[in-house]
Scaffold this active site. Structure first.
Site, mmCIF file in Angstrom:
data_model
loop_
_atom_site.group_PDB
_atom_site.id
_atom_site.type_symbol
_atom_site.label_atom_id
_atom_site.label_comp_id
_atom_site.label_asym_id
_atom_site.label_seq_id
_atom_site.Cartn_x
_atom_site.Cartn_y
_atom_site.Cartn_z
ATOM 1 N N HIS A 103 25.617 90.686 38.785
ATOM 2 C CA HIS A 103 26.538 89.858 38.244
ATOM 3 C C HIS A 103 26.114 88.289 38.457
ATOM 4 O O HIS A 103 27.056 87.126 38.457
ATOM 5 C CB HIS A 103 28.022 89.951 38.556
ATOM 6 C CG HIS A 103 28.413 91.401 38.215
ATOM 7 N ND1 HIS A 103 28.327 92.406 39.018
ATOM 8 C CD2 HIS A 103 28.921 91.910 36.957
ATOM 9 C CE1 HIS A 103 28.831 93.709 38.459
ATOM 10 N NE2 HIS A 103 29.091 93.238 37.213
ATOM 11 N N GLY A 104 24.777 88.275 38.958
ATOM 12 C CA GLY A 104 24.105 86.859 38.847
ATOM 13 C C GLY A 104 24.661 85.895 40.104
ATOM 14 O O GLY A 104 24.464 84.619 40.228
#
Lengths: 138, 690
Positions: A103-104
């Site tokens: 999710h970065g």
């Protein structure tokens, strides 16, 4: 439904020899089924981690509080993203630290959250230096 | 379930039972004479379709559990061997895996039907809430079932979903430990998930009984939303509803069979054919398609706790629907504004599903936030507001009035909504596909494979040549551990005789033991042995190959894929294109280039490959022209080698593909005839009622 006795026994402390890890490298060991990153940080990485204004971080914590004094070059963190448990990749992202591909979330060279949905820094597992080149995790 | 029955069996034995347990009377009053509104349309057959799917899942699941081993080291292998060795194991697994998707597809149609026709309104609130409970149980069951094969997506899906609970303040961490039974997702987790996955379907069945009970007390809603008043408004359940539901189920089975026999992996993720590895996270963790809208909601909220709350409230909010929508008119047929907002809501859900499969960056995050707002706005703003400002059209006095008014003028909205839903299904289904890895690489060129399409068969010559290429080249580094020598002589394979397979096996040395002295020894291979792996364990393989362990090739053509992107994945559904894996493997073998192009740096010890994600592959160029000699005069070129070995590896990944496609054809012929017969029977039964 809590962990049974054998699972708890298997989670006993482990010793890791640090001598083969060159500067700028890192290794991943497993303890209690969790990946633990042990990074031999470069001077640049340490300076970057210490130059940050601690108050500006999402989860304020100084670099000094996350490493053992006298062993500033060694960063030991649990490599599990505090968002939803993926394993971040070392030496990636904008902060010379870790980047979580799920999710970065991005962590800096001290394993502190800098950007993305994760709420907290990468946790530091309980560990101590047995000698200059050996640590005991747990 | 609808009051005392006057049913009296004529058989004395049945009379004896009936006096002691009036179960026949219960069945008779609930499913034979039970009055159903005569204006029900085909959207109402999804109740029967769902019952059918639940029965199907329990039946196939119970048999699968007889062959499955719930242990972290054995689960993946036991599923693979089940598919290969159990009689019709491949069919059972496809039915169960595709069945889960079909179950969710049907439940979404069923829920949207309830939403459109106001089936949650007074006096059916409890019926509706029971439905939401069934849906929640289904989500839990589906999630735990997906964990059982213990592939990469299973493992990481379990990690991400169980970590959702760590967002709960104070007790979150303890709850997660309780779910895991350890310090991370592992063997205890798999064991308890297996137990719960077996238990929950029976709980669902129990709640379904309550759901049907509540339905039969309140009576069915209907497309016009007026309650039946006289006998003229209803028809008896049997034969009218029974035969109509039967026809609905038959049509649904056609769609189901399309997936089982022709597209079994279309809805799955290629990464789940890689065994679980706690040390490597796949580049994109994507849940199954039916969770994607909620996953998108979770990700679009930047705060962890708020994201989890948002995701769960997106489902819980459905429980409050009967009170959020206070409009007196039930059916959206007579509510011009509600009808439009309903279709906008459907579009919002589909788009959220699409976003759930995309990487969480840039425009996708912003779009996700806007759509999350729209989702909640529909329930919290639009519906309460509409019930105050909307002026509904007049509803008919009774159902028979509505039926009489309808005859002659036929509706186009039903057709358009069917098209929207079909598109929805396809878009939804394929959206998981578009998230698969391989970004920044060239797309592999398509090939003509002999095994593609509904009548595809393996080219025996290619299989035999591919086996030779594997044995002389690939086998030096790559194992083939799920394939036994006996498989070489099986139908649908390379077409060797049993004696040839035995001779082939005897060329290999296989480790056996311990013998009476307690020592391990080597002996010649037998047909029952599996292809020996070139390295004793993964660490040895890793050490001998510069840190990258050569993957086992048994499943490689199913474990590799590349994103097809929109709109190709919709086209693929109709053309049955599912050869991404073979196309990728064959392209990879031919994609080596001596010099990396300008701007691409390849690290020491890696090689440039045009099709490998990231382009730096540890495997040196494995094939060169003339390397393997062919006896049948086929060209000894890299292109031919790649094609042959890929065909061979497709067979190792799916040895029963020919049987699958052959049986699929027979099933389709049967189902089409069966559905046709059901249709004409239904027409006859309903002739007087329209």
């Amino acid at each position: 439904m809590n962990p049974d006795a054998s699972t708890i026994a298997a989670g006993a402390p482990i010793e890791v020899d640090l001598s083969p890890v060159a500067e700028g490298q890192d290794i991943k060991v497993f303890w209690r089924g969790k990946p633990i990153y042990i990074s031999h940080r470069t001077k640049k990485q340490i300076d970057e981690a210490r130059a940050v204004n601690v108050a500006s971080l999402p989860d304020p914590q100084s670099d000094e509080a996350r490493v053992k004094s006298g062993h500033e070059q060694w960063l030991v963190v649990i490599g599990i993203c505090t968002h939803l448990g993926c394993i971040p990749i070392a030496h990636e992202g904008n902060y010379d630290g870790f980047f979580c591909p799920c999710h970065g979330s991005q962590y800096d060279s001290s394993g502190r959250i800098r950007q993305g949905p994760a709420p907290a820094n990468l946790p530091v597992p309980p560990y101590q230096f047995v000698s200059d080149t050996k640590i005991q995790i747990g | 379930m609808s009051g005392p029955s006057d049913y009296q069996p004529s058989n004395p034995a049945l009379q004896w039972i009936e006096r002691r347990l009036p179960i026949l009377g219960l069945m008779h009053s609930s499913f034979v004479v039970y009055p159903t509104p005569r204006n029900l349309n085909y959207w109402w057959t999804f109740g029967a379709i769902l019952s059918f799917m639940l029965g199907m899942q329990i039946l196939t699941g119970v048999i699968l559990a007889m062959h499955y081993t719930p242990h972290a080291d054995l689960a993946f292998k036991s599923v693979e061997l089940l598919v290969r060795d159990v009689n019709y194991g491949w069919l059972l697994r496809n039915m169960h895996a595709c069945g889960a998707s079909m179950f969710f597809f049907a439940v979404y149609v069923h829920m949207l039907r309830g939403l459109y026709y106001g089936s949650y309104k007074e006096p059916r609130e409890v019926l509706w809430i029971l439905g939401v409970i069934i849906y929640l149980l289904m989500m839990a069951t589906g999630f735990m079932g997906y964990v059982l094969p213990w592939g990469q997506m299973s493992f990481w899906g379990a990690t991400v979903i169980t970590n959702l609970f760590s967002a709960i303040p104070y007790v979150g961490e303890s709850i997660v430990t309780l779910l895991w039974g350890g310090y991370s997702v592992g063997n205890p987790t798999l064991n308890r998930f297996f137990s719960l996955h077996y238990l929950l379907p029976f709980l669902i069945a129990g709640v379904v009984v309550l759901h049907v009970w509540a339905l039969h007390v309140a009576g069915q809603n209907n497309p016009d939303g007026v309650e039946p008043k006289t006998e003229k408004d209803t028809v008896p359940f049997t034969p009218h509803a029974t035969i109509k539901d039967g026809f609905g189920v038959a049509c649904f089975m056609l769609l189901y069979a399309w997936f089982i026999f022709y597209m079994p992996n279309y809805l799955g993720d290629a990464d789940n054919y890689i065994p679980a590895n706690p040390g490597v996270t796949p580049p994109h963790i994507v849940p199954e398609w039916y969770y994607l809208p909620f996953y998108a909601i979770l990700r679009s909220i930047p705060n962890k706790l708020a994201g989890v709350i948002g995701m769960f409230s997106a489902i819980i909010i459905l429980c409050f629907l009967p009170w959020l929508d206070a409009a007196r008119t039930k059916s959206s047929k007579y509510r011009p504004l509600a009808k439009q907002f309903f279709w906008i809501f459907v579009a919002v859900c589909i788009l959220l599903g699409y976003l759930g499969a995309q990487p969480p960056e840039g425009i996708y995050v912003i779009a996700g936030r806007v759509l999350t707002f729209c989702y909640f706005a529909y329930f919290l703003i639009v519906l309460p507001l509409l019930s105050r400002i909307e002026k509904p059209r007049p509803v008919p006095n009774s159902i028979s009035d509505a039926v009489l008014a309808k005859t002659g003028s036929r509706s186009t909205p039903m057709v358009s909504s069917a098209i929207v839903l079909a598109l929805a299904g396809a878009l939804f289904a394929g959206s998981a596909d578009s998230a698969r890895a391989n970004e920044g690489s060239d797309k592999p060129p398509g090939n003509k494979w002999s095994f593609a399409g509904p009548f595809g068969k393996y080219d025996r010559g290619a299989l035999q040549r591919g086996l030779k290429v594997y044995k002389e080249v690939c086998a030096n580094c790559h194992g083939l551990s799920y394939v036994a020598f006996r498989n070489l002589a099986e139908a649908g394979g390379p077409g060797y005789s049993v004696a040839q397979a035995a001779a082939f096996a005897s060329d290999y040395k296989v480790k056996d033991g311990p013998n009476d002295a307690g020592d391990m020894f080597e002996r010649a291979g037998r047909p029952a042995d599996y292809f020996p792996s070139p390295f004793p364990n993964e660490q040895a393989a890793r050490a001998a190959n510069g840190g990258a362990a050569p993957p086992d090739l048994s499943l490689i053509t199913k474990a590799r894929s590349y994103g097809r992107g929109f709109p190709m994945f919709i086209v693929d559904f109709f053309t049955q294109y599912q050869e991404q894996g073979p196309d990728y493997v064959s392209a990879l073998l031919q994609g080596f280039e001596d010099k990396a192009p300008e701007g691409v740096t390849i690290p020491e010890g890696s090689y440039y490959n045009k099709y490998f994600p990231g382009h730096a592959i540890k495997m040196p160029k494995p094939l060169s022209d003339g390397q393997v000699t062919y006896d049948d005069g086929s060209p000894t070129t890299i292109a031919q080698y790649s094609k042959d070995v890929t065909t061979f590896l497709m067979w190792t990944a799916e040895p029963h593909m020919e049987a699958r496609k052959r049986l699929g054809f027979q099933v389709f012929i049967f189902l089409i005839i069966f559905a046709g017969l059901m249709y004409f029977t239904k027409k006859k039964v309903w002739a007087d009622s329209h």
